[in-house]
Scaffold this motif. Sequence first.
Motif, short mmCIF file in Angstrom:
data_model
loop_
_atom_site.label_atom_id
_atom_site.label_comp_id
_atom_site.label_asym_id
_atom_site.label_seq_id
_atom_site.Cartn_x
_atom_site.Cartn_y
_atom_site.Cartn_z
N UNK A 60 0.60 -0.69 -0.13
CA UNK A 60 -0.11 0.32 -0.04
C UNK A 60 0.76 0.98 0.62
N UNK A 61 2.35 1.21 0.71
CA UNK A 61 2.78 2.50 0.76
C UNK A 61 2.09 3.36 0.51
N UNK A 62 1.80 4.33 1.88
CA UNK A 62 1.85 6.01 2.05
C UNK A 62 0.20 5.51 1.49
N UNK A 63 -0.53 5.12 0.67
CA UNK A 63 -1.86 5.14 0.55
C UNK A 63 -2.35 4.28 1.19
N UNK A 64 -2.23 3.89 2.14
CA UNK A 64 -3.15 3.24 3.52
C UNK A 64 -2.76 4.05 4.68
N UNK A 65 -1.76 4.67 5.16
CA UNK A 65 -1.21 5.80 5.91
C UNK A 65 -2.81 7.19 5.15
N UNK A 66 -2.78 7.17 4.04
CA UNK A 66 -3.65 8.82 3.92
C UNK A 66 -5.52 8.61 3.82
N UNK A 67 -5.63 6.37 3.39
CA UNK A 67 -6.53 6.51 3.61
C UNK A 67 -7.23 6.46 4.92
N UNK A 69 2.91 -1.68 -5.98
CA UNK A 69 2.31 -0.25 -6.59
C UNK A 69 1.13 -1.12 -7.64
N UNK A 70 0.62 -2.12 -7.15
CA UNK A 70 -0.32 -3.35 -8.07
C UNK A 70 -0.17 -2.15 -9.62
N UNK A 71 1.10 -2.81 -9.95
CA UNK A 71 1.00 -2.68 -10.79
C UNK A 71 1.37 -3.25 -12.40
N UNK A 72 2.00 -4.90 -11.98
CA UNK A 72 1.86 -5.47 -13.16
C UNK A 72 0.68 -6.36 -14.00
N UNK A 73 -0.34 -5.61 -13.32
CA UNK A 73 -1.42 -6.01 -15.32
C UNK A 73 -2.01 -4.88 -15.60
N UNK A 74 -2.26 -3.92 -15.29
CA UNK A 74 -2.02 -2.68 -15.53
C UNK A 74 -0.93 -2.19 -16.66
N UNK A 75 0.39 -1.94 -16.32
CA UNK A 75 1.56 -1.93 -17.06
C UNK A 75 2.25 -2.49 -17.69
N UNK A 76 2.55 -3.42 -16.57
CA UNK A 76 3.14 -4.91 -17.37
C UNK A 76 2.56 -6.23 -18.38
N UNK A 77 1.39 -5.71 -18.29
CA UNK A 77 -0.16 -7.07 -19.01
C UNK A 77 -0.19 -5.91 -20.35
N UNK A 78 -0.38 -4.70 -19.96
CA UNK A 78 -0.56 -3.24 -21.13
C UNK A 78 0.30 -3.83 -22.36
#
Lengths: 159, 788
Positions: free
Chosen positions: B370-377, B544-553
């Motif tokens: 989550x890295x920063x985003x859990x803290x923000x949420x 950063x949950x990037x694998x499918x959206x960036x790697x998959x693309x």
Amino acid sequence: MTINVSMQVNGKAASVNVEERTLLVTVLREELRLTGTHVGCDTAQCGACTVHMNGKAVKSCSMLAMQAEGAQILTIEGVAHADGSLHPMQAAFKEHHGLQCGFCTPGMVMNAIDLVQGRPNITEEEIRHGLEGNLCRCTGYHNIVKSIAAGAKAMASAK
Amino acid sequence: MNAPLIGARVARKEDYRFLTGAGQYTDDVNLPHQTYAAFVRSPHAHAKLKRIQTSKAKQHPGVLAIFTGEDMQVGSLPCGWLITDVHGQPMKEPPHPPLAQGKVRHVGDQVAVVIAETLSAARDAAELVEVEYEVLPAVIDMAKATAAGAPAIHDAAPDNTCYVWALGDQSACDEAFKKAAHVTRLNLVNNRLIPNAIEPRAVNGSYSRGDDSYTLYVSSQNPHVERLLMTAFVLGLPEHKVRVVAPDVGGGFGSKIYLYAEDVVVTWASKQIGGRPVKWTGDRSESFLSDAHGRDHITQAELALDKDGKFLALRVHTTANMGAYLSTFASCIPTILYATLLAGQYATPAIYCEVKAVFTNTAPVDAYRGAGRPEAAYVVERIVETAARELKIDPAELRRRNFVRNFPYQTPVALTYDTGDFQATLDGAIQLSDVAGFAQRRKASEAAGKLRGLGYAAYIEACGLAPSNIAGALGARAGLFEAGEVRVHPTGSVTVFTGSHSHGQGHETTFAQVVADRLGMPIENVDIVHGDTSKVVFGMGTYGSRSLSVGGTAIVKALDKIIAKGKKIAAHLMEAAEADIDYDSGVFKVSGTDKQKTFGEVAFAAYVPHNYPLDKLEPGLNENAFYDPTNFTYPSGTYICEVEVDPDTGTVRVDRFTAVDDFGKIVNPMIVEGQVHGGVTQGIGQALLEGCHYDTETGQLITGSFMDYAMPRAEDVPSYALATRETPCTHNPLGVKGCGEAGAIGAPAALMNAITDALSIYGIQDLPMPASPQTVWKAIRAAQQKAA
């Protein structure tokens, strides 16, 4: 000092010469190259090293190899059928997505097989309690619990 | 036409090897003539190194070499993100040597390495290395780190401050607060966590004299980044002379993104000892001491609302712990990945956030799931829920009044949300969790002497890191694209090479679903290869949950090229115009005719080009693509948690947990659910169980084992109720947003909102995480005493 330890591992005779302080898991991984048994901690908490000794699940990181002298040891490599097809518990983990990174998985499967022996209708609560000695950081346990419940039924009907 | 694979619950291709003990994790890799490394680590949090005596250790049987910082004069472990402070100055970047130079700065800091024939010889000899320390006062508390007269950890940062950074319009915010009908204030601590992937970090490095090259097996989430940082910044080696292999990796959660000292030391040491491989596998104690930790924020937050409960402004001041050294991405976590998410799901017009990053004598802190985003949420969702209670507005209703409803939406904190439907996920969660039945369940709990509470969290995150130009403008020192290669073999089967790395996410299945679906072939004919710099062209790795959206693309882009070339070949074979060729379900057809060629026939023609347009087209069928996204992706959702609290013991039981997420399009729902289960459990771990503690005087790690650091176990969590809503991402061809971190982002606030709801009868508004039985019990007692 070096000692000799002899045991049956996955149905085969194994004899190794190791330092007295050597742990069972070290013999399995380093001497017998059965690297499916993993080490995830040093305090017998995570259960990744679980194997069967004489049919019962034990943590191979917290016993000396010499304590297994003469024992029957079963590791994850010896669980599938001879033709390579999966044991019902392994198949249940696959079907219900009971594993992610796979590191805790061998210990989970070994513990699960022992846990459900003779308990085809084991409850969710009993499964969760039975997993207190196995840590998984990936799955949140939800699908492991489902896998074990399904595996328990499949093991009973396979008999 | 085969059933579509995208959207199907395909069982994982990788499972067989993991279920039969055939996985190959780094510690399973044994190389001929291998040696073993053991590290001598500092027992002190802060000390000068006076003298290191290795003579006794060197005489220990089996010892090959011992190296200290004096022997290893190399570059510093780099930080990959430059933060520019409020005065326009670069952040303070003190050196981070792989082996300590003159000073140690946290318990577990590397002082020396022993290389020996066996692991036990290396460990025994490490005990014999005599180190004389001059112990210095340690700085552990963030509050004390920047106090006047605090001991300086680094000469380069005399006030122990790495940077003070800000985002947003401070004066607009201040104006809005002046007009507010109501202001809610909350002081929050986001507790420090230790990632604890179950596979400890491991590395096996070897130098080959034959071609002056290195091979490194390492438990890493991003082998190419590891290689780039190690060669270009630390060891000064030619990048093409280093191969990094990240084989099966037993979980990462962020902690295996970074270039660690041990990786560099064993690689370097292998050459020093003549090229024999050097293997190091951390034990769990070393993981606790030396893996990068996560979170660790202290925050003051203020939310201004008008008389109708509309948010006017959010003002946030955060102090973030960097630990003793800047880890690879440490600096961007409490800034770029935190403050930018403070709009949450709401159309808050003014937001201002100021972040002070400080050094302490603790392990480095970096990204953790989550890295920063859990803290923000956590900030947003705790303060929104608290405001709702103060104003006596239903928390769901207050959220509804403030939701962003029109997309794209430009937030006041730099992001542009492309799509979402926050109302849909909220309504879905309310229905699935049976909020309507809560009052009844609360009564039942109360009849049994228990308290029951319900809490919401409506999170949003920015994933799919990242548009490189935007990241670069914000200080990133790397690109954040991804690479993919599709290799069609002469017989028509396909190997795909991806720069993403799978360490539990199931890419070998998900990516194969995408490829098989697009090419219209059985999934068995597709294999995914990742994690080896000698095979994969390049990669930025997985985080950063990037694998499918960036790697998959990237893979989809390469597939498009394959199909485009295949059409040219098919047109030639069928003597038709390229424009008339359609590709569908594994067959190239001349539109309007019954002429067709299978994918396999076209592949064969490409590799046996006897009848082939060689004057216009190269033979072969192999395509690369690099994909750089144009925006972040924005997964969002609502989580609802119900807890039961035993007021006599303080024990909190999570009774129900509902997650309704919008991840855009979903390729494999089974895998997505697994990601949510795992993330939510880590979030519950943070809120209820986990907390890293150092002795505030000595800097000793008190929670240094699984017996002291409470990991979530099967009995600590319930089974979860999950559902999804779908607004496809608008800027990648798969329409996907990412799902790996959501659970860890949304769960802590939902849980703490539920616990504080249960405890509201005592007037308790806030509790620190983790809400352990002791914490809850003490809060109840304190409230009762105050009332009495």
